[in-house]
Write a protein that holds these residues in place. Structure first.
Motif, mmCIF file in Angstrom:
data_model
loop_
_atom_site.group_PDB
_atom_site.id
_atom_site.type_symbol
_atom_site.label_atom_id
_atom_site.label_comp_id
_atom_site.label_asym_id
_atom_site.label_seq_id
_atom_site.Cartn_x
_atom_site.Cartn_y
_atom_site.Cartn_z
ATOM 1 N N GLU A 52 0.807 -1.226 0.000
ATOM 2 C CA GLU A 52 0.000 0.000 0.000
ATOM 3 C C GLU A 52 0.835 1.268 0.000
ATOM 4 O O GLU A 52 0.279 2.369 -0.018
ATOM 5 C CB GLU A 52 -0.930 0.001 1.217
ATOM 6 C CG GLU A 52 -1.983 -1.093 1.188
ATOM 7 C CD GLU A 52 -2.913 -1.024 2.382
ATOM 8 O OE1 GLU A 52 -2.436 -0.559 3.444
ATOM 9 O OE2 GLU A 52 -4.079 -1.415 2.261
ATOM 10 N N SER A 53 2.146 1.164 0.015
ATOM 11 C CA SER A 53 2.994 2.355 0.126
ATOM 12 C C SER A 53 4.173 2.262 -0.836
ATOM 13 O O SER A 53 4.982 1.335 -0.726
ATOM 14 C CB SER A 53 3.502 2.510 1.567
ATOM 15 O OG SER A 53 4.408 3.591 1.673
ATOM 16 N N PRO A 79 5.800 10.319 -2.617
ATOM 17 C CA PRO A 79 4.911 9.162 -2.743
ATOM 18 C C PRO A 79 4.244 9.128 -4.111
ATOM 19 O O PRO A 79 4.035 10.169 -4.742
ATOM 20 C CB PRO A 79 3.884 9.401 -1.630
ATOM 21 C CG PRO A 79 3.865 10.884 -1.444
ATOM 22 C CD PRO A 79 5.266 11.365 -1.739
#
Length: 475
Positions: free
Chosen positions: A143-144, A155
């Motif tokens: 998820e990152s 990000p």
């Protein structure tokens, strides 16, 4: 067999709730792209319902997974890319009608591209690998994901379905180079087919899920002229380094992680004569040497029984039996440091290696520690004598706080005085401050010291202007 038969879809036997299509006004332009900013002369529209956006994304993920499961991959891989894309687009269009998804032409094309990436490439990583502005890809669980652009981390929206999806991509990467990663061997170094370097850590090492670090392979490796253009080095410094490489001055490139050591090693290797035989030794082959006579070797991890490991030390010893004229060690970080010093001391002048250290003096201390890992009964004075005899020049690099890489020191090792390795700095970078926008301010200077190996350069017909080392003249 016709094409329809080759790419037929299995009927979905299990009941599945229908997915209501969100209103056209609420549908985002693309789930991978940010929403457009409202026009200044109009009131901003109400944001789309998070529930509808999540429902649309979930529908796309499920649709994506079903296509992967139902398509005849073995038949699909035999088709040309254009024909493959055409058939995938037909199948996606059919599913979109059944699922009643509101997708425009751009979204449909992006979705088809993602399906192709999943089947023939590395799925969600493919757009990041194709982005030339990205130098590093860092995945912290499914998820990152962060990337490095211009030396700074940011990000990105790189969506994996779940941890199992990310693990499938990881296994695809490591199996392509004959390696594996699982709970019994949770750490792995590998490389992509284009040469990009990959490091993987999975559970139980990765506490929150798989950790993946990808150092992207540059299709156009930096040369010294490019490094001058971006301000990493000055022309006078580049002239000295190029002359030293030509004259077989043994060099160690020192710096922290991500400081540009491999880039500098590639740039300097361009000045090695094409008549010389080079042997490179790396954990994961990533050097981009331009010479025609290069023999590349990389280490091998142990097999499932814990046997068959081949370390850098064995490769360095074996390289001596392969008639090398120079040996290039991608990274010196273990007991192979002792063997590398022997190489440099036994007629293989001009060999090069990289090492992790913060300044030239620490690079020498680091070499001492690595030689000690070989477990040989050698005194500190003996080890330092080996270093002083083998290494002639240290090039120090640093990644600044603003993300820019610079050569911060060029130092020459001049010998021993007692038990101390003597060193003199020729060029250095002086940091003077930091601008309001975070840009590091500073300048390069010559210390006024003339390197002792200038006589060797002159004997080989390479001359450098004396003004290069004049501290009164700015670089």
């Amino acid at each position: 067999m016709n094409m329809a038969g080759r790419f037929s879809l299995r009927r979905n036997t299990g009941p599945e709730p229908a997915i209501e299509a969100p209103p056209p006004a609420a549908a985002p332009m693309s789930w991978m792209a940010p929403e457009p900013e409202p026009a200044k002369d109009k009131l901003p529209a109400e944001p789309a319902s998070p529930l509808l956006s999540d429902k649309l994304l979930d529908a796309k993920v499920r649709l994506h997974r079903r296509l992967i499961e139902e398509i005849n991959l073995s038949a699909l891989e035999k088709l040309p890319e254009d024909e493959m894309r055409q058939h995938i687009q037909q199948l996606v269009t059919q599913y979109i009608v059944v699922e009643r998804l509101a997708l425009n032409t751009q979204e449909l094309n992006e979705f088809v591209a993602e399906i192709l990436d999943e089947m023939t490439g590395l799925g969600p990583l493919e757009p990041l690998l194709k982005d030339l502005s990205i130098s590093d890809i860092l995945i912290n669980g499914h998820e990152s994901t962060f990337v490095e652009r211009g030396g700074l981390l940011e990000p990105v929206a790189c969506r994996f379905k779940d941890e199992a999806h990310l693990l499938r991509i990881i296994n695809k990467i490591v199996s392509a180079v004959g390696r594996r990663v699982d709970e019994s061997h949770p750490l792995c170094d590998a490389r992509l087919l284009d040469g990009s370097r990959v490091n993987v850590a999975v559970r139980p090492i990765g506490v929150d899920g798989p950790l993946v670090s990808i150092r992207k392979f540059s299709k156009k490796p930096f040369n010294l002229n490019k490094l001058i253009d971006i301000g990493a080095i000055k022309p006078q410094m580049a002239e000295l380094l190029a002359a030293a490489v030509k004259s077989r001055i043994t060099t160690i490139i020192s710096g922290g992680t991500g400081s540009g050591k491999t880039t500098m090693l590639n740039a300097l290797s361009a000045f090695i004569s094409e008549k010389e035989r080079l042997i490179t030794i790396e954990d994961a082959a990533e050097l981009q040497l331009q010479q025609p006579h290069v023999a590349r070797m990389e280490t091998r991890p142990p097999n499932i029984e814990g046997k068959g490991e081949i370390r850098q030390r064995e490769l360095v010893k074996n390289a001596l039996r392969m008639r090398p004229e120079r040996i290039i060690l991608g990274e010196c970080r273990g007991e192979e440091a002792f063997d590398m010093l022997q190489v440099m001391n036994t007629g293989h002048e001009g060999s090069m290696a990289t090492i992790h250290a913060n300044n030239p003096r620490e690079a020498i201390s680091r070499l001492e520690q690595l030689v000690g890992m070989a477990g040989l009964p050698m005194t500190i004075a003996s080890v330092r004598g080996q270093i002083a005899a083998a290494v002639r020049m240290i090039v120090q690099l640093q990644r600044m706080s603003d993300g820019k890489r610079r050569v911060t020191s060029v130092a020459e090792i001049t010998g021993m005085e007692g038990d101390i390795v003597q060193m003199q700095e020729i060029f250095k970078y002086v940091r003077t401050g930091t601008a309001d926008d975070g840009t590091v301010e500073g300048h390069f200077v010559a210390t006024g010291v003339r390197p002792r190996f200038l006589t060797e350069l002159a004997a080989r017909g390479i001359k450098i202007a004396g003004s290069t080392f004049d501290p009164s003249k700015p670089l």
